[in-house]
Design a protein around this motif. Structure first.
Motif, PDB file in Angstrom:
ATOM      1  N   ARG A   1     -62.475 -40.651 -10.723  1.00  0.00           N
ATOM      2  CA  ARG A   1     -63.656 -40.632 -11.531  1.00  0.00           C
ATOM      3  C   ARG A   1     -64.031 -41.817 -12.478  1.00  0.00           C
ATOM      4  NH1 ARG A   1     -63.177 -34.911 -11.927  1.00  0.00           N
ATOM      5  NH2 ARG A   1     -62.014 -35.203 -13.832  1.00  0.00           N
ATOM      6  N   ALA A   2     -62.843 -42.324 -13.034  1.00  0.00           N
ATOM      7  CA  ALA A   2     -62.844 -43.542 -14.048  1.00  0.00           C
ATOM      8  C   ALA A   2     -63.151 -44.715 -13.112  1.00  0.00           C
ATOM      9  CB  ALA A   2     -61.279 -43.583 -14.542  1.00  0.00           C
ATOM     10  N   LEU A   3     -62.487 -44.712 -11.587  1.00  0.00           N
ATOM     11  CA  LEU A   3     -62.702 -46.043 -10.892  1.00  0.00           C
ATOM     12  C   LEU A   3     -64.028 -45.862 -10.467  1.00  0.00           C
ATOM     13  CD1 LEU A   3     -59.431 -46.045  -8.604  1.00  0.00           C
ATOM     14  CD2 LEU A   3     -60.291 -47.788 -10.104  1.00  0.00           C
ATOM     15  N   LEU A   4     -64.699 -44.829 -10.203  1.00  0.00           N
ATOM     16  CA  LEU A   4     -66.105 -44.683  -9.712  1.00  0.00           C
ATOM     17  C   LEU A   4     -67.108 -45.288 -10.830  1.00  0.00           C
ATOM     18  CD1 LEU A   4     -66.011 -41.247  -7.962  1.00  0.00           C
ATOM     19  CD2 LEU A   4     -66.805 -43.727  -6.919  1.00  0.00           C
ATOM     20  N   SER A   5     -66.702 -44.788 -12.097  1.00  0.00           N
ATOM     21  CA  SER A   5     -67.744 -45.199 -13.117  1.00  0.00           C
ATOM     22  C   SER A   5     -67.345 -46.604 -13.439  1.00  0.00           C
ATOM     23  CB  SER A   5     -67.286 -44.635 -14.300  1.00  0.00           C
ATOM     24  OG  SER A   5     -66.252 -44.944 -14.927  1.00  0.00           O
ATOM     25  N   CYS A   6     -66.266 -47.150 -13.272  1.00  0.00           N
ATOM     26  CA  CYS A   6     -66.029 -48.627 -13.341  1.00  0.00           C
ATOM     27  C   CYS A   6     -66.744 -49.345 -12.267  1.00  0.00           C
ATOM     28  CB  CYS A   6     -64.658 -48.883 -12.947  1.00  0.00           C
ATOM     29  SG  CYS A   6     -64.133 -50.495 -13.400  1.00  0.00           S
TER      30      CYS A   6
ATOM     31  N   ILE B   1     -58.806 -47.549 -18.027  1.00  0.00           N
ATOM     32  CA  ILE B   1     -59.818 -48.069 -17.328  1.00  0.00           C
ATOM     33  C   ILE B   1     -61.339 -48.286 -18.179  1.00  0.00           C
ATOM     34  CG2 ILE B   1     -61.442 -47.990 -15.045  1.00  0.00           C
ATOM     35  CD1 ILE B   1     -58.877 -46.936 -13.734  1.00  0.00           C
ATOM     36  N   PRO B   2     -61.624 -47.220 -18.800  1.00  0.00           N
ATOM     37  CA  PRO B   2     -62.946 -47.212 -19.653  1.00  0.00           C
ATOM     38  C   PRO B   2     -62.698 -48.374 -20.809  1.00  0.00           C
ATOM     39  CG  PRO B   2     -62.733 -45.191 -19.294  1.00  0.00           C
ATOM     40  CD  PRO B   2     -61.489 -45.753 -18.781  1.00  0.00           C
ATOM     41  N   MET B   3     -61.700 -48.422 -21.353  1.00  0.00           N
ATOM     42  CA  MET B   3     -61.267 -49.404 -22.561  1.00  0.00           C
ATOM     43  C   MET B   3     -61.135 -50.730 -21.886  1.00  0.00           C
ATOM     44  SD  MET B   3     -57.916 -47.163 -24.013  1.00  0.00           S
ATOM     45  CE  MET B   3     -57.513 -48.147 -25.017  1.00  0.00           C
ATOM     46  N   LEU B   4     -61.043 -51.023 -20.900  1.00  0.00           N
ATOM     47  CA  LEU B   4     -60.655 -52.340 -20.438  1.00  0.00           C
ATOM     48  C   LEU B   4     -62.143 -52.786 -20.153  1.00  0.00           C
ATOM     49  CD1 LEU B   4     -57.500 -52.351 -18.072  1.00  0.00           C
ATOM     50  CD2 LEU B   4     -57.895 -53.658 -19.980  1.00  0.00           C
ATOM     51  N   LEU B   5     -62.874 -51.839 -19.572  1.00  0.00           N
ATOM     52  CA  LEU B   5     -64.365 -52.118 -19.168  1.00  0.00           C
ATOM     53  C   LEU B   5     -65.108 -52.386 -20.420  1.00  0.00           C
ATOM     54  CD1 LEU B   5     -65.803 -52.254 -16.463  1.00  0.00           C
ATOM     55  CD2 LEU B   5     -66.487 -49.836 -16.998  1.00  0.00           C
ATOM     56  N   ARG B   6     -64.986 -51.761 -21.409  1.00  0.00           N
ATOM     57  CA  ARG B   6     -65.657 -52.109 -22.626  1.00  0.00           C
ATOM     58  C   ARG B   6     -65.218 -53.075 -23.307  1.00  0.00           C
ATOM     59  NH1 ARG B   6     -65.620 -46.342 -23.593  1.00  0.00           N
ATOM     60  NH2 ARG B   6     -63.601 -46.494 -24.662  1.00  0.00           N
ATOM     61  N   ALA B   7     -63.888 -53.401 -23.367  1.00  0.00           N
ATOM     62  CA  ALA B   7     -63.194 -54.308 -24.205  1.00  0.00           C
ATOM     63  C   ALA B   7     -63.191 -55.799 -23.742  1.00  0.00           C
ATOM     64  CB  ALA B   7     -61.684 -53.974 -24.885  1.00  0.00           C
TER      65      ALA B   7
ATOM     66  N   LEU C   1     -53.371 -53.615 -19.851  1.00  0.00           N
ATOM     67  CA  LEU C   1     -53.137 -52.640 -20.492  1.00  0.00           C
ATOM     68  C   LEU C   1     -52.167 -51.947 -20.077  1.00  0.00           C
ATOM     69  CD1 LEU C   1     -54.187 -51.491 -23.136  1.00  0.00           C
ATOM     70  CD2 LEU C   1     -55.997 -50.796 -22.083  1.00  0.00           C
ATOM     71  N   SER C   2     -50.963 -51.772 -20.747  1.00  0.00           N
ATOM     72  CA  SER C   2     -49.912 -50.944 -20.025  1.00  0.00           C
ATOM     73  C   SER C   2     -49.839 -49.656 -20.734  1.00  0.00           C
ATOM     74  CB  SER C   2     -48.774 -51.835 -20.331  1.00  0.00           C
ATOM     75  OG  SER C   2     -48.894 -53.049 -19.876  1.00  0.00           O
ATOM     76  N   GLY C   3     -49.332 -48.745 -20.050  1.00  0.00           N
ATOM     77  CA  GLY C   3     -48.546 -47.232 -20.458  1.00  0.00           C
ATOM     78  C   GLY C   3     -49.751 -46.309 -20.523  1.00  0.00           C
ATOM     79  N   GLY C   4     -51.084 -46.509 -21.021  1.00  0.00           N
ATOM     80  CA  GLY C   4     -51.967 -45.381 -21.039  1.00  0.00           C
ATOM     81  C   GLY C   4     -52.278 -44.778 -19.417  1.00  0.00           C
ATOM     82  N   LYS C   5     -52.965 -43.655 -19.925  1.00  0.00           N
ATOM     83  CA  LYS C   5     -53.212 -42.723 -18.429  1.00  0.00           C
ATOM     84  C   LYS C   5     -54.508 -43.772 -18.039  1.00  0.00           C
ATOM     85  CE  LYS C   5     -53.812 -38.541 -17.823  1.00  0.00           C
ATOM     86  NZ  LYS C   5     -52.958 -37.482 -17.460  1.00  0.00           N
ATOM     87  N   LYS C   6     -54.545 -43.781 -16.615  1.00  0.00           N
ATOM     88  CA  LYS C   6     -55.760 -44.663 -16.163  1.00  0.00           C
ATOM     89  C   LYS C   6     -57.068 -44.301 -16.347  1.00  0.00           C
ATOM     90  CE  LYS C   6     -53.567 -44.627 -11.958  1.00  0.00           C
ATOM     91  NZ  LYS C   6     -52.335 -44.508 -12.031  1.00  0.00           N
TER      92      LYS C   6
ATOM     93  N   VAL D   1     -59.522 -60.980 -14.665  1.00  0.00           N
ATOM     94  CA  VAL D   1     -58.741 -59.832 -13.805  1.00  0.00           C
ATOM     95  C   VAL D   1     -58.114 -58.968 -14.972  1.00  0.00           C
ATOM     96  CG1 VAL D   1     -57.192 -59.069 -12.299  1.00  0.00           C
ATOM     97  CG2 VAL D   1     -58.727 -60.986 -11.747  1.00  0.00           C
ATOM     98  N   ALA D   2     -58.584 -57.659 -15.050  1.00  0.00           N
ATOM     99  CA  ALA D   2     -57.896 -56.668 -16.030  1.00  0.00           C
ATOM    100  C   ALA D   2     -57.089 -55.715 -15.100  1.00  0.00           C
ATOM    101  CB  ALA D   2     -59.031 -56.039 -16.994  1.00  0.00           C
ATOM    102  N   VAL D   3     -55.941 -55.558 -15.691  1.00  0.00           N
ATOM    103  CA  VAL D   3     -54.948 -54.523 -15.157  1.00  0.00           C
ATOM    104  C   VAL D   3     -54.696 -53.474 -15.808  1.00  0.00           C
ATOM    105  CG1 VAL D   3     -52.703 -54.487 -14.095  1.00  0.00           C
ATOM    106  CG2 VAL D   3     -53.981 -56.601 -13.952  1.00  0.00           C
ATOM    107  N   ALA D   4     -54.680 -52.165 -15.284  1.00  0.00           N
ATOM    108  CA  ALA D   4     -54.666 -50.918 -16.046  1.00  0.00           C
ATOM    109  C   ALA D   4     -53.327 -50.532 -15.424  1.00  0.00           C
ATOM    110  CB  ALA D   4     -55.551 -49.776 -15.773  1.00  0.00           C
TER     111      ALA D   4
END
Lengths: 167, 297
Positions: free
Chosen positions: B234-239, B210-216, B201-206, B174-177
């Protein structure tokens, strides 16, 4: 024996002259440390936006002459005291114990800004305060060099006179 | 969360107050302190506490002054506003104990170098309530994958999300943005809330994290709080298109509320979220209702 005694008297005179400048040397050392602390603080704020308690604590380890006051400032800022209040003991020590009212004034002005503005503004203020204290140190160094020579010459002469009288 | 933990949490929240307000806060009895959710400090207005959903005014005749509001901020930031400026520009900050401070001041925009005209501070007492949503039965073979948590502000959406993250992370990645530091309340990288084995991953814009968490982190489930902007959707949809399950919260009383808002319509129409948990709260008691979401509405 008499010759050796005379030499000792002259050496004691020279040492007394050097001791008379001890206070001035300490002032220069304090100012040198303070300047280094301020420039390092500017870097730390600029590059890492480090919280003040961490900065003060780190600097307390690097600057032995200011260590006690910086540790206190670290504790107080960690408890949420504004930097102006947390650094007040340092400013008092600079003004009263070290006889450096101008440095204390620069630090008081700076402490009013610390912690209340963005890192860039604070870093700029640290550099400006560091520069003014560096100027003060140069001035103190010049005074130390002049007075040091004078005191040493006077004390050495006094020792020499005593030695002549003893001979 | 045990009562002693709640009292500790209240204690660390009250410590953010200047002395006379702190004394006023401690006029609450022990039971009220354990149930305290918020402490509101407003300029020239009495200190107010929210206890089990009700407002209690504290410290008769004590009206907070500007310097006291600034002291609250100094205490919360360890006298280092610069370290929290990015958060403050968004109107809030999370303290090292996980309490969330909502700040009202004059124009805390991106260009401001200092917060001016502080007018009110809302200290939201950090509380983790374990075992939440126990009555929710897993809906379908996917369990809580692709679930939207809906509720009014303060209903307990984030608390439920945190609990689900903790539970799911026991056997899934589980990854948390955590844009607003509300889910895990990380301070110096360490989560202040028990979120299990999540990657946070705290602080950054979702939209960026979200793409960072997905990749990393290659998560099986991605959790995030408070979807409010189109770019978040949009980020959630791509995820979701990458086969990752989603858990998210949104303000709203139910799916029909969401459909009225263009930001969410796209998300619902896509069919990414299969179910919604609707969190409601009456007289301090939370209840949960699971409902299926369909793309057609």
């Amino acid at each position: 024996m008499r010759f050796a005694g005379a030499l000792l008297l002259m050496a004691a005179g020279w040492a007394a002259g050097a001791a008379l400048t001890g206070g001035l040397r300490r002032k220069c050392a304090v100012l040198r440390e303070l300047t280094a602390v301020l420039f390092r603080m500017a870097e730390e704020l600029d590059q890492r936006e480090t919280p003040l308690p961490q900065i003060f604590l780190r600097e307390a380890e690097r600057a032995p002459l200011l260590s006690a006051a910086l540790r206190l400032a670290a504790r107080q800022t960690a408890a949420g005291r504004p930097a102006g209040q947390a650094l007040a003991p340092l400013c008092t020590a600079l003004s009263k114990d070290e006889g450096l009212p101008q440095a204390a004034e620069a630090m008081t002005e700076l402490s009013a800004l610390l912690g209340a503005y963005d890192a860039e503004t604070q870093a700029r203020a640290c550099r400006a305060a560091g520069q003014s204290i560096e100027d003060l140190r140069r001035e103190q160094d010049r005074v130390l060099a002049e007075k040091g020579r004078l005191y040493r010459a006077l004390a050495f002469s006094a020792g020499a006179i005593l030695a002549l009288l003893a001979l | 969360m045990q009562e002693s933990d709640r009292l500790k949490s209240f204690h660390t929240a009250a410590q953010l107050l200047p002395e006379r307000l702190w004394r006023a806060a401690y006029s609450l009895n022990e039971e009220q302190r354990a149930q305290c959710e918020e402490l509101r400090v407003r300029l020239d207005r009495p200190l107010a506490a929210t206890v089990a959903g009700r407002t209690v005014l504290l410290g008769e005749g004590i009206l907070p002054q500007r310097a006291e509001l600034e002291e609250v901020l100094a205490r919360a930031t360890e006298a280092s506003v610069h370290s929290y400026l990015e958060q403050l520009r968004r109107g809030f900050l999370t303290t090292k104990h996980g309490h969330r401070l909502g700040i009202c001041s004059h124009a805390p925009d991106g260009a401001s170098r200092v917060l001016r005209g502080l007018s009110s501070v809302n200290i939201r007492v950090a509380r983790q309530i374990g075992g939440l949503g126990g009555e929710l039965t897993l809906c379908g073979p996917e369990g809580f994958r692709n679930t939207l948590i809906l509720g009014a502000p303060g209903a307990g959406k984030t608390t439920l999300l945190r609990e689900l993250c903790r539970r799911l992370s026991a056997d899934m990645r589980v990854a948390v943005a955590d844009e607003r530091y509300e889910i895990a309340a990380c301070a110096d990288g360490a989560p202040r809330f028990h979120v299990g084995s999540c990657d946070v991953l705290s602080g950054g814009k979702k939209s960026e994290t979200i793409p960072m968490l997905l990749r990393a982190m290659s998560p099986q489930i991605l959790a995030t709080d408070e979807i409010t902007e189109e770019e978040d959707c949009r980020a959630l949809l791509s995820c979701a298109g990458c086969g990752c399950g989603l858990l998210a919260t949104a303000h709203g009383g139910g799916p029909e509320d969401l459909r009225r808002r263009p930001v969410y319509r796209q998300l619902l129409d896509s069919g990414v979220f299969r179910q919604a948990v609707i969190v409601t709260r009456e007289k301090g008691v939370r209840s949960y209702r699971l409902t299926a979401l369909s793309a057609e509405g």
